[in-house]
Write a protein that holds these residues in place. Structure first.
Motif, mmCIF file in Angstrom:
data_model
loop_
_atom_site.group_PDB
_atom_site.id
_atom_site.type_symbol
_atom_site.label_atom_id
_atom_site.label_comp_id
_atom_site.label_asym_id
_atom_site.label_seq_id
_atom_site.Cartn_x
_atom_site.Cartn_y
_atom_site.Cartn_z
ATOM 1 N N PRO A 104 -0.286 4.741 8.680
ATOM 2 C CA PRO A 104 0.295 5.572 9.758
ATOM 3 C C PRO A 104 1.794 5.307 9.923
ATOM 4 C CG PRO A 104 -1.760 4.548 10.489
ATOM 5 C CD PRO A 104 -1.419 3.922 9.173
ATOM 6 N N ASP A 105 2.528 6.371 10.218
ATOM 7 C CA ASP A 105 3.973 6.240 10.407
ATOM 8 C C ASP A 105 4.320 5.297 11.545
ATOM 9 O OD1 ASP A 105 4.488 7.933 8.320
ATOM 10 O OD2 ASP A 105 4.859 9.706 9.572
ATOM 11 N N ARG A 106 3.495 5.247 12.581
ATOM 12 C CA ARG A 106 3.807 4.384 13.726
ATOM 13 C C ARG A 106 3.848 2.915 13.311
ATOM 14 N NH1 ARG A 106 -0.792 1.883 15.270
ATOM 15 N NH2 ARG A 106 -2.779 2.805 14.616
ATOM 16 N N GLY B 251 1.445 4.227 -2.131
ATOM 17 C CA GLY B 251 0.289 3.886 -1.309
ATOM 18 C C GLY B 251 0.579 3.866 0.182
ATOM 19 N N THR B 252 1.837 3.869 0.564
ATOM 20 C CA THR B 252 2.160 3.895 2.002
ATOM 21 C C THR B 252 1.787 5.226 2.634
ATOM 22 O OG1 THR B 252 4.449 4.610 1.557
ATOM 23 C CG2 THR B 252 4.051 2.233 1.763
ATOM 24 N N ARG B 253 1.444 6.217 1.819
ATOM 25 C CA ARG B 253 0.958 7.483 2.367
ATOM 26 C C ARG B 253 -0.324 7.278 3.176
ATOM 27 N NH1 ARG B 253 2.027 12.570 0.207
ATOM 28 N NH2 ARG B 253 3.894 12.708 -1.087
ATOM 29 N N GLU C 178 -0.690 -4.236 3.733
ATOM 30 C CA GLU C 178 -0.919 -4.811 2.403
ATOM 31 C C GLU C 178 -1.877 -3.985 1.560
ATOM 32 O OE1 GLU C 178 -1.933 -8.943 2.608
ATOM 33 O OE2 GLU C 178 -0.060 -9.492 3.633
ATOM 34 N N THR C 179 -2.640 -3.084 2.193
ATOM 35 C CA THR C 179 -3.555 -2.240 1.418
ATOM 36 C C THR C 179 -2.812 -1.172 0.614
ATOM 37 O OG1 THR C 179 -3.883 -0.623 3.211
ATOM 38 C CG2 THR C 179 -5.353 -2.554 3.163
ATOM 39 N N HIS C 180 -1.487 -1.002 0.867
ATOM 40 C CA HIS C 180 -0.780 0.074 0.167
ATOM 41 C C HIS C 180 -0.656 -0.198 -1.327
ATOM 42 C CE1 HIS C 180 2.955 -2.409 0.315
ATOM 43 N NE2 HIS C 180 3.407 -1.604 -0.627
ATOM 44 N N CYS C 181 -0.782 -1.456 -1.722
ATOM 45 C CA CYS C 181 -0.682 -1.767 -3.154
ATOM 46 C C CYS C 181 -1.909 -1.248 -3.913
ATOM 47 C CB CYS C 181 -0.537 -3.273 -3.348
ATOM 48 S SG CYS C 181 0.974 -3.955 -2.641
ATOM 49 N N GLN C 182 -3.093 -1.615 -3.454
ATOM 50 C CA GLN C 182 -4.302 -1.128 -4.099
ATOM 51 C C GLN C 182 -4.460 0.372 -3.878
ATOM 52 O OE1 GLN C 182 -6.300 -2.659 -6.210
ATOM 53 N NE2 GLN C 182 -7.621 -0.857 -6.431
ATOM 54 N N GLY C 183 -4.123 0.843 -2.683
ATOM 55 C CA GLY C 183 -4.203 2.273 -2.414
ATOM 56 C C GLY C 183 -3.289 3.069 -3.316
ATOM 57 N N GLY C 184 -2.087 2.557 -3.530
ATOM 58 C CA GLY C 184 -1.150 3.225 -4.432
ATOM 59 C C GLY C 184 -1.642 3.219 -5.864
ATOM 60 N N PHE C 185 -2.262 2.111 -6.277
ATOM 61 C CA PHE C 185 -2.848 2.015 -7.608
ATOM 62 C C PHE C 185 -3.883 3.124 -7.810
ATOM 63 C CE2 PHE C 185 -6.208 0.402 -10.403
ATOM 64 C CZ PHE C 185 -5.496 -0.015 -11.524
ATOM 65 N N GLU C 186 -4.724 3.337 -6.813
ATOM 66 C CA GLU C 186 -5.770 4.363 -6.919
ATOM 67 C C GLU C 186 -5.169 5.765 -6.933
ATOM 68 O OE1 GLU C 186 -8.260 3.360 -3.630
ATOM 69 O OE2 GLU C 186 -8.984 1.491 -4.556
ATOM 70 N N TYR D 186 4.964 -7.239 12.387
ATOM 71 C CA TYR D 186 3.567 -6.803 12.373
ATOM 72 C C TYR D 186 2.669 -7.904 12.925
ATOM 73 C CZ TYR D 186 4.933 -3.039 9.138
ATOM 74 O OH TYR D 186 5.503 -1.938 8.565
ATOM 75 N N ASN D 187 1.609 -7.499 13.640
ATOM 76 C CA ASN D 187 0.582 -8.478 13.969
ATOM 77 C C ASN D 187 -0.336 -8.637 12.755
ATOM 78 O OD1 ASN D 187 -1.400 -6.406 14.009
ATOM 79 N ND2 ASN D 187 -0.974 -5.961 16.172
ATOM 80 N N HIS D 188 -1.319 -9.502 12.888
ATOM 81 C CA HIS D 188 -2.167 -9.819 11.727
ATOM 82 C C HIS D 188 -2.881 -8.581 11.194
ATOM 83 C CE1 HIS D 188 -4.692 -12.248 9.087
ATOM 84 N NE2 HIS D 188 -5.746 -11.576 9.535
ATOM 85 N N ALA D 189 -3.433 -7.774 12.093
ATOM 86 C CA ALA D 189 -4.174 -6.585 11.670
ATOM 87 C C ALA D 189 -3.249 -5.567 11.008
ATOM 88 C CB ALA D 189 -4.883 -5.959 12.874
ATOM 89 N N GLU D 190 -2.061 -5.394 11.585
ATOM 90 C CA GLU D 190 -1.101 -4.439 11.012
ATOM 91 C C GLU D 190 -0.637 -4.899 9.630
ATOM 92 O OE1 GLU D 190 0.909 -2.808 15.193
ATOM 93 O OE2 GLU D 190 1.673 -4.612 14.188
ATOM 94 N N GLN D 191 -0.388 -6.194 9.498
ATOM 95 C CA GLN D 191 0.040 -6.712 8.208
ATOM 96 C C GLN D 191 -1.053 -6.505 7.156
ATOM 97 O OE1 GLN D 191 3.031 -7.877 7.268
ATOM 98 N NE2 GLN D 191 2.268 -8.117 5.173
#
Length: 427
Positions: free
Chosen positions: A214-216, A209-211, A233-241, A224-229
């Protein structure tokens, strides 16, 4: 060098800590400095042809006999050549030890090449995942099947520290580390082959899901700031999909979604507690967290393997399944490969190999100034029952010459030797 005194060879007694001013291959002992413990050692010492030896009073158990001030290192008499000493049974044993070390070095090179090849295979899987999804998943399944067969069927399993010769494959090593460490746990708890294979696939794909990130951000060294964190964290659900679209099995999908969940509910994305996540996800959570502690985004924050395990056990224990964490620590040993250690005889070395069946008796590469680094001594503590590790040492606390000799890896990576390691490399 410690303050030493030079005494005649006939004054050497049990309990004295001595230094042999001979090249390592010119004497039969495992080390060039050690504490004399047996009459047999005394007999061998007196047969080396030396007139005197240096003694360290601080490391000796008994007072040093009357001694002159430290003198230049004594040389062996010209009449006692290495060749003539080599004819004795004790020197024959030393030659056998040297031969086993050479074999160990050859085995390490073989294992390291297998590690590099596997990392390259994972790179190709990653590159082709979306352009040729069906074929790529088939290739990934075949790779995981081979790893599973090798690890589960081995009579014993040795964990080897890898070098830094990846040639651009570093980005794929996290997935490989997590996969191998997860399979180590699977072997120990005797998961069935088909379950372990699914575990391997989920571990290999856990960060797919880390695909979507963004690489930056993925490569950012600062916190990470709050927004970046939140985005990370969306990579888990994104990876699931993504995994669903690739047709992965449900247990593998659960690993991808839940590998950041924690046993105490402090993880993400759903803050699940305890056994609300599958045992496979709880395994990958441990392996993933350990590798992130050893190999963080910012290398300056990396922990030694020993520190990472200690932290997970002492301060993070509530975050992980307690039984699985216990298995993980038992398999890696208190001093995992990559840990710089001091032995009971004050020798400094680096753990390079742990047999999961005997994790407290690892193989240690020894710092010995008289031995070229490419021919470094590797001592198997299983074969040295009177010798043990007394403490780990941070790389920053090691003198520069010793640090450069042991060459701790920039990144801690492991691979497994499943070729009956219990029958190999026992110097």
């Amino acid at each position: 060098m410690a303050d030493t005194l030079t005494i005649p060879i006939d004054q050497v007694q049990i309990g004295l800590y001595i230094y042999l001013d001979l090249k390592w291959f010119q004497h039969p002992f495992a080390f060039s400095h050690f504490k004399v413990k047996t009459e047999d050692q005394l007999r061998i010492l007196r047969g080396l042809g030396l007139d005197s030896v240096r003694v360290d009073p601080a490391l000796s158990d008994i007072p040093v006999p009357t001694a002159a001030p430290d003198q230049p290192a004594p040389a062996a008499p010209a009449t006692v050549s290495p060749e003539s000493r080599a004819e004795s049974p004790v020197m024959a044993a030393k030659r056998e030890m040297m031969a086993r070390i050479r074999e160990q070095r050859e085995n390490a090179a073989r294992i390291e090449q297998a590690f590099v090849n596997t990392a390259r295979a994972i790179r190709e899987i990653d590159r082709n995942l979306f352009s040729q999804p069906a074929e790529t998943i088939r290739v990934a399944g075949k790779l995981i099947g081979q790893i599973t067969d090798s690890i589960l069927s081995a009579p014993e399993l040795a964990i080897n520290l890898m070098g830094d010769k990846l040639g651009g494959e570093e980005v794929y090593v996290h997935s490989l580390n997590v996969t191998m460490l997860s399979m180590m746990i699977a072997r120990d708890i005797k998961l069935p082959h088909e379950v372990a294979s699914v575990l391997g696939m989920g571990a290999l794909m856990h960060d797919v899901g880390t695909r979507n990130i963004p690489d930056r951000i993925l490569n950012k060294l600062d916190a990470y700031n709050h927004a970046e964190q939140a985005l990370v964290e969306t990579h888990c659900q994104g990876g699931f999909e993504i995994g669903q679209k690739l047709g992965l099995a449900a247990p593998a999908l659960a690993i991808i979604r839940d590998h950041h969940e924690m046993f105490d509910g402090s993880g993400y994305p759903r803050h699940l507690q305890g056994e609300a996540t599958s045992i496979l996800a709880r395994i990958v959570s441990i392996a993933n967290h350990y590798d992130e502690l050893c190999n963080p985004r910012n290398p300056a924050e990396s922990l030694t393997p020993h520190e990472a395990l200690s932290l997970m056990f002492a301060k993070m224990r509530s975050r992980f399944d307690p039984k699985l964490l216990q298995v993980f620590i038992r398999c890696l040993g208190v001093y995992p490969p990559g840990t710089i250690v001091q032995l009971a005889n004050s020798v400094v070395g680096m753990v390079v190999n742990v047999n999961t069946a005997k994790p407290t008796r690892p193989q240690v590469m020894i710092y010995e100034a008289s031995v070229p680094r490419e021919e470094a001594i590797v001592v198997n503590l299983e074969q040295q029952p009177d010798l043990n590790i007394v403490k780990s040492i941070r790389p920053s606390q090691v003198p520069k010459d010793i640090y450069n000799y042991l060459s701790p890896r920039k990144r801690v990576s492991y691979y497994f030797d499943a070729s009956d390691p219990g029958r190999r490399n026992q110097p």
